[in-house]
Design an enzyme around this catalytic site. Structure first.
Site, PDB file in Angstrom:
ATOM      1  CG  ASP A 255      -1.577   1.556   1.311  1.00  0.00           C
ATOM      2  OD1 ASP A 255      -3.007   1.891   0.422  1.00  0.00           O
ATOM      3  OD2 ASP A 255      -1.708   1.872   2.014  1.00  0.00           O
ATOM      4  CD  GLU A 291      -2.352   2.669  -3.261  1.00  0.00           C
ATOM      5  OE1 GLU A 291      -3.216   3.112  -3.707  1.00  0.00           O
ATOM      6  OE2 GLU A 291      -1.811   2.398  -2.570  1.00  0.00           O
TER       7      GLU A 291
END
Ligand code: CA
Length: 553
Positions: A255, A291
């Site tokens: 993330d 990401e």
């Protein structure tokens, strides 16, 4: 409704075409009856309209090129009646995931957290009680692996929850510390785990109680940023990684990696490189997808990390290439040239890269919203995605046209609709989601039974990938002479095997003459059309219906 009506008209139209095109001796009267009866055609007859003679044997290679399904456990399937999806619910639906052809799942965060989305973790080595237990998760791993499905879990290393014991202890220590005194890491090592400072460095710094200390929290104050340069923090995350990898997790979805250090791509890539190196020392097949929500040029720089995958944000969202090409606002010829250019750029940096394209994820409007519930355009976007290289990601519900609304995150994470009639397992969804957002499309059960559904288009599109390993892994060549406006032809070569992919993204039927040496003599291997239309090859003339894609070999 509009869609169903269109479907009936198409059925009627196909009956006319069928009867004109053969010598069965049908009378005009019979034709008229067929058309009149089109509204009440039985399921068997519907099936008959969708003639498709090109199904190939599956040829699934067990490597890190996969078809991923992103699952928000909270809104997926509830098994204990509390309205919150759970790990047992995911297990219950693994047969569905498998039937759709997905052989990888990405679970959004499953660790304990005070929020519904769980992107702020309070314990990195446990399962959120709402979702189940570590035993449930172990069973999920076993059941997934039994079905050839690999499991990727969200790994949130940029920040923790402000309720994490590391942060709580550090703050308690700093609050007690006499003004002007340097923290003693022997007494409280956790002070080194975050970015504490005696001044408010910028507007994303928050005060620690009434003390002279501040901490960094780039997203929100409840998500303090971790100090990933700290050896102690690195050691913590190695141990956490080992915990999950030993259990059988196949990959991490990293993330917010562009925020490890704001705008310091080479530092962030270095952190990923080191961490991935550790993970693959435990499992050489370990996978990682990160990401980095940045532009193509910067994503390319992130591949300097030599980690397998970064999400391809350039093709995603309402302004991305997939949706624009599906709407006809971006030409197929440009689309394939962009694919080639992306391939050339990335392979020069890291030839082990695996692209990770997607249309939308949990932070974006859903495709139904972006394409205004136009089922044809939604299918076209899927077809374009599913013929891209790498490992495509499908956000749960995308395959049934699940709705989203506005910019509120909760409205992008609504309950999966399993059936229009049977509410078993239906979740209540995030508390702050707006009430009354309804889907224009049917549930899974109904779409499964409808040959013309969005779901069945997805299913065939994923199947094409599972039949033709060249789609994910092949080296792209653009056949320039055959790329004209909304028509495009490419070849993909993987280990001595070459396929061609022909695109028609226009709203008209087109005839593509396969007179280029690269595709001469190839035959149809499979295709995707909107509502059962047929792709035909006569000599070297390929008749491509509106918004269709054909695989040749
Ligand atoms: Ca539950």
């Amino acid at each position: 409704m509009k869609y169903r009506k269109l479907w009936s008209m198409l059925l009627a139209a196909s009956f006319i075409l069928c009867s004109c095109g053969n010598d069965s001796g049908q009378t005009t009267q019979e034709n008229i009856e067929s058309i009149e009866n089109a509204e009440s055609i039985s399921a068997d007859e519907q099936e008959a309209v969708f003639t498709y003679d090109y199904e190939q044997r599956l040829n699934v290679i067990d490597d890190n090129y996969r078809n991923y399904y992103e699952i928000f456990v909270y809104s997926f399937y509830d098994t204990d009646g509390d309205g919150i999806g759970d790990l047992n619910g995911v297990i219950e639906k693994l047969d569905y995931v498998q039937e759709m052809g997905f052989n990888g799942i990405w679970l959004m965060p499953i660790m304990p957290s005070p929020t519904y989305h769980k992107y702020d973790v309070t314990n990195y080595c446990d399962i959120s009680a709402e979702y189940g237990s570590l035993e449930d998760f172990q069973r999920l791993l076993e059941e997934s692996h039994k079905r050839g499905i690999r499991v990727v879990i969200d790994f949130v290393m940029n920040h923790s929850s402000s309720g994490h014991p590391w942060f709580v202890e550090a703050c308690n220590y700093l609050k007690e510390l006499p003004e002007g005194t340097e923290p003693d890491l022997e007494k409280c090592p956790y002070v080194d785990y975050y970015h504490f400072a005696r001044e408010q460095v910028n507007s994303s710094y928050y005060r620690v109680g009434a003390s002279e200390w501040y901490y960094e929290g780039v997203f929100v104050s409840e998500m303090p940023d971790l100090n990933l340069s700290s050896e102690a923090v690195k050691e913590e995350f190695r141990n956490i990684a080992k915990f999950w990898i030993d259990m059988g997790v196949d990959g991490f979805r990293m993330d917010a990696v562009a925020h490890f250090e704001e705008s310091d791509t080479s530092y962030n890539a270095q952190v990923l490189n080191e961490f991935f190196g550790y993970c693959t020392s435990l499992n050489p097949d370990f996978y990682m997808v990160s990401e980095a929500w940045v532009n193509d040029t910067m994503i390319a720089q992130y591949y300097e990390s030599k980690t397998p995958s970064f999400f391809n944000f350039g093709v995603a969202s309402a302004e991305g290439k997939l949706v624009k090409a599906a709407r006809g606002k971006y030409k197929a010829a440009s689309f394939v040239k962009a694919m080639l250019s992306y391939q050339d750029t990335l392979s020069a940096i890291y030839d082990g890269y695996i692209d990770a394209p997607f249309i939308a994820n949990h932070d974006m409007a859903r495709v139904s919203n972006m394409l205004r519930n136009d089922a044809n355009d939604m299918k076209m976007a899927c077809g374009l995605l599913m013929t891209m290289n790498g490992s495509p990601y499908v956000y749960y519900g995308e395959e049934i046209g699940l709705p989203s609304s506005g910019t509120k995150d909760e409205n992008k994470r609504l309950p999966m609709i399993w059936s229009d009639k049977d509410t078993t397992g239906t979740t209540k969804g995030p508390k702050n989601a707006d009430y009354g957002i309804t889907s224009s499309f049917a549930g899974v059960e109904e779409q499964m039974a409808d040959a013309g559904s969005i779901l069945n288009y997805y299913k065939r599109a994923v199947r094409l990938r599972n039949e033709n390993p060249e789609i994910a892994r092949g080296e792209i060549q653009v056949i320039e002479a055959l790329c004209i406006e909304h028509q495009a032809v490419i070849t993909k070569t993987y280990e001595d095997s070459t396929i061609a992919i022909v695109y028609n993204t226009s709203d008209e039927t087109i005839e593509v003459v396969l007179n280029d040496a690269a595709v001469e003599g190839m035959t149809i291997r499979g295709y995707l059309t909107l509502n059962g239309e047929v792709v035909e090859l006569n000599d070297d003339k390929l008749m491509m219906p509106a918004q269709s894609i054909c695989i040749l070999k």
